[in-house]
Design an enzyme around this catalytic site. Structure first.
Site, short mmCIF file in Angstrom:
data_model
loop_
_atom_site.label_atom_id
_atom_site.label_comp_id
_atom_site.label_asym_id
_atom_site.label_seq_id
_atom_site.Cartn_x
_atom_site.Cartn_y
_atom_site.Cartn_z
N ASP A 308 -16.60 20.91 19.32
CA ASP A 308 -17.04 19.66 18.72
C ASP A 308 -18.26 19.16 19.48
O ASP A 308 -18.72 19.80 20.44
CB ASP A 308 -15.91 18.63 18.70
CG ASP A 308 -15.45 18.25 20.11
OD1 ASP A 308 -15.77 18.99 21.05
OD2 ASP A 308 -14.77 17.23 20.26
N GLU A 677 7.50 61.02 37.25
CA GLU A 677 8.94 60.93 37.43
C GLU A 677 9.67 61.60 36.27
O GLU A 677 10.67 62.30 36.47
CB GLU A 677 9.36 59.47 37.55
CG GLU A 677 8.89 58.81 38.84
CD GLU A 677 9.25 57.34 38.86
OE1 GLU A 677 9.82 56.87 37.85
OE2 GLU A 677 8.97 56.68 39.87
#
Length: 832
Positions: A308, A677
């Protein structure tokens, strides 16, 4: 609370005396309190459930259930602690932000003056009922929608509701809305609507919409789903292969759970939450209050900043910036209402001889004036205006020119008559006694009503010159006042009868000037690939002038302004090609935000008024002003600026990009470790090796290695080049933004257009890669390329032929490459 109503009772208990206290009590019971029902506080259990719905958290919860099912309670406890930590941090941040916003909202508690039993009473604004007679005076906040039954020189500031920065004149039978402020005059009005039925309440109703997930939430949700599916498939496959090899079900069950734990980055939710919480804390230290953790990361994706004007790009205070007198122009320095500054011409201080007519001009404007200035209060550092902001700006300019203080002027030249300003005459005249016994006539008003031969006794050539100057100043977005006066020997007629034969003293150009840092802030936005647009309820000329002065747009057609009525008349207008909007209403602000989001942009919307609330709610990031914003705006926003500075948004965007980069850095690290893993877990048992580690052991290792590393990565400083690159995918820089892109594609003549066509681009001299997926070309040999955008009327297509592309074009990063071939697909320019 019973539903408010717009009904006005046909009669009052006592005519002309307002309601009786008894009748007011009955209507309060019938219609309810005059307040917009605040949003219900989010229950704690809903906040907790929202945190637990995260896909990765759900994967962890599933793993915890499996560990409980096989009796591995220590592992289940560890997983549970991770979930509890993540949930606690997220909920605590949201509660802290809501409490801070509530503290800001409690700074004001409006009251109202009403006429009851024929006597003025001050009551809580919530106790105002339909049919009440509001008594309005300078500085009052209007408590409800009402129709004016009395109005004396009434000027109303409607900026919080409409975005209009200049006060509006009001007359009898006009409507005034709740939340607006009386800046001058006095009046009385009959209440017609309260609570949710008022203008403020209707806008607040648009806020009752749900929120969509943020880019980070969508990405993590997608990652969580992929990880969940892959983990389940691997575990089932692994379990089946183990049984085929003759391994026991218990062994394979334990191993499958361990595999699931190895595949899932357990510490990711905690690291993400911690990184967001640290980012929110850093933002709070830099005057940006985050109300929900995911908004931290969303800021890093912002590609459109809708701002604005009043108080955001501008100072929010009227200032005299230029003067013009028949002897020449002058510039006025200084900011706000502080009476310090200088009058200059071409950068040089004005000589005492040239200063004399300017002092006469400003002294007259200070006498024909009902405002006053208040020095800073204890703990404050700004001068305040009491009354019309434009009249206060005239007083500040008079002090800068060295004119006598207003108190001294009123004592030495007391006013004895006046013709107040109204919307028909558009001018104000006051009569004053001079120390020598003569009468001084002071007049100021709109140039079109003052620069006439009926008011001024000036040559036609001077009047024409003054009119041209007034037109030039108005075209630059200034509010222009003409000032005139004369000295009479005696006068005993009404003041308006003295509006003849006056001397033109000059013109005063007033505006709400841009903030000193506004231009640099917008330049920083563009450097970061964020396109700023201006949406205001102000006058189109004022909006365009501010947009040009801050560098938001350039002059000419590129900076054209589209107004709300124009958007209403042309509902099919493509608003994404426009950078400045004026005279917009709340629904149109909402539509503009929707249009950009439909094109894939991540939007940030700033605002402070009630009219900004719906758009703040619907934008990806709603940014509210904390100090001067309304409660509606603050409640609708994701980010509250406690210093009301737009530059803080740029700081927050930088922090959002930092958080995203750190999360991505950790994710790459965690996924790489998790893959290793998983490979070990898969290979060991299938090769006949013993199970390396149980699920709990793997979880502890992951938490120690990934968790501590993730915390360190989450605190990594921002990259020096973060704000010199465009937003990451999820937002885009719109087409036609003025940045040239150089295509360097070399495409063989017989190339089939199924793959990815690469071409380099340059953004401010730095090459970067862009990949476009062209449409299928079939077996027809390629004749050329055309760069075009996804939306009609955007960008500047550049068509080229031959195997090498070397044309300049401005498509923006959402452009696509379409291969052209002989026949109807070839453009007319290509055929030539």
């Amino acid at each position: 609370m019973s539903s408010p109503t717009t009904e006005v009772p046909p009669s009052r208990s006592l005519a002309g005396a307002g309601l009786t206290q008894a009748e007011a009590g009955r209507r309060l019971t019938r219609y309810g309190r005059n307040e917009v029902e605040p949003p219900r506080p989010t229950p704690l259990h809903q906040r907790v459930l929202a945190q637990l719905r995260d896909p990765l958290i759900m994967v962890l919860l599933g793993a915890a259930l499996l560990t409980i099912a096989i009796g591995d309670h220590p592992d289940a406890v560890v997983i549970g602690l991770v979930v509890v930590f993540n949930t606690t941090v997220g909920v605590a941040q949201e509660v802290r932000a809501d409490n801070a916003v509530a503290a800001l909202s409690a700074l004001s508690a409006p009251h109202a003056r009403v006429l009851r039993d024929g006597t003025p009473h001050e009551v809580s604004a919530a106790a105002v009922v339909p049919g009440d007679t509001l008594l309005l005076g300078e500085g009052d906040v209007v408590a409800a929608d009402a129709d004016l039954i009395e109005a004396t020189v009434l000027l109303v500031d409607e900026s919080m509701l409409t975005g209009e920065s200049e006060p509006v004149d009001k007359a009898v039978n006009d409507t005034i809305s709740s939340g607006t402020v009386i800046v001058r005059g006095r009046g009385a009005a009959t209440v017609t609507a309260i609570g949710a039925a008022s203008a403020l309440g209707r806008i607040a109703a648009l806020l009752d919409t749900g929120r969509e997930s943020t880019p980070l939430q969508r990405r993590l949700a997608s990652l969580g789903r992929v990880l969940a599916v892959v983990t389940i498939v691997l575990c089932v496959l692994f379990f089946a292969l183990g049984l085929v090899r003759g391994l026991s079900m218990s062994t394979m069950g334990v191993t499958s759970i361990s595999l699931a734990v190895a595949a899932v980055p357990e510490s990711l939710p905690a690291v993400v939450t911690l990184a967001l919480a640290l980012g929110a804390r850093r933002m709070a230290a830099r005057h940006a209050l985050i109300r929900s953790l995911p908004a931290v990361e969303t800021l890093g994706s912002v590609s459109i900043l809708a701002t604005d004007k009043t108080g955001t790009l501008t100072e929010g205070r009227m200032v005299v910036q230029q003067l013009w007198s028949p002897s020449g122009p002058a510039d006025v320095s200084g900011t706000g209402y502080e009476p310090t500054g200088h009058l200059t011409s071409a950068g040089n201080l004005i000589s005492p001889e040239r200063l004399r007519p300017l002092r006469e001009l400003l002294t007259t404007a200070a006498l024909c004036n009902d405002a006053s200035l208040r020095p800073p209060r204890q703990g404050a550092d700004e001068w305040r205006a009491v009354g019309d902001p434009m009249e206060a700006a005239l007083l500040a300019a008079a002090a800068k020119a060295g004119c006598p203080d207003q108190v001294v002027l009123r004592q030495t030249c007391p006013r004895f008559a006046e013709a107040p300003f109204d919307s028909l005459r558009k001018r104000m005249t006051t009569l004053h006694h001079l120390p020598d016994g003569n009468v001084l006539v002071c007049l100021k008003g709109a140039p079109e009503t003052v620069l006439t031969s009926t008011v001024l006794a000036e040559p036609a050539e001077l009047l024409d010159r003054a009119r041209r100057q007034a037109t030039l100043l108005a075209a630059r977005g200034f509010r222009v006042l003409a000032v005139a006066g004369t000295e009479l020997l005696v006068w005993d007629l009404p003041a308006d009868e003295a509006e003849h034969g006056l001397k033109l003293l000059g013109l005063v150009a007033i505006s709400d000037p841009p903030k000193a840092a506004a231009a640099a802030t917008l330049a920083a936005c563009r450097e970061a690939g964020i396109t700023p647009i201006l949406i205001t309820g102000d006058h189109p000329a004022t909006a365009h002038a501010i947009a040009v002065r801050t560098g938001l747009v350039e002059g000419g057609d590129a900076g054209r302004v589209v107004t709300g009525p124009e958007l209403a008349a042309g509902p099919d207008t493509d608003v994404t090609g426009i950078r400045v909007f004026a005279r917009t209403d709340p629904q149109q602000k909402l539509d503009i935000v929707h249009a950009w989001r439909a094109r894939g942009a991540v939007t940030a919307m700033t605002g402070d008024g009630v009219n900004d609330g719906p758009a703040l709610r619907q934008a990806d990031i709603g940014v509210a002003m904390g100090a001067r914003g309304t409660e509606v705006a603050r409640q609708a926003a994701d980010l509250v600026l406690t210093d009301d500075e737009l530059s803080t948004v740029v700081t927050a965007v930088e922090e959002g990009r930092r958080v995203y980069d750190n999360i991505r850095r950790f994710l790459v690290y965690a996924m790489a470790g998790g893959t290793a893993e998983v490979l070990v877990m898969l290979a060991g048992p299938l090769l006949g090796l013993p199970l390396p580690l149980r699920a709990g052991q793997i979880l502890w290792i992951n938490l120690l290695t990934h968790g501590l590393t993730g915390v360190a990565m989450g605190a990594e400083p921002v990259s020096p080049r973060t704000m010199h690159r465009p937003p990451r995918p999820g937002g885009f820089r719109p087409p036609g933004d003025g940045r040239p892109v150089r295509s360097r594609t070399a495409v063989p003549a017989g190339h089939r257009a199924r793959g990815l066509v690469r071409h380099g681009t340059r953004s401010r001299g730095r090459p970067r890669g862009v990949r476009h997926r062209p449409s299928h070309a079939g077996r027809v040999p390629q004749k050329g390329l055309i760069m075009e955008t996804y939306g009609p009327g955007h960008g500047v297509p550049a068509e080229v032929g031959g195997p090498t592309v070397g044309a300049w074009f401005f498509p923006g990063p959402d452009a696509r490459v379409r291969h052209l071939h002989a026949g109807s697909n070839m453009s007319p320019r290509m055929q030539q």
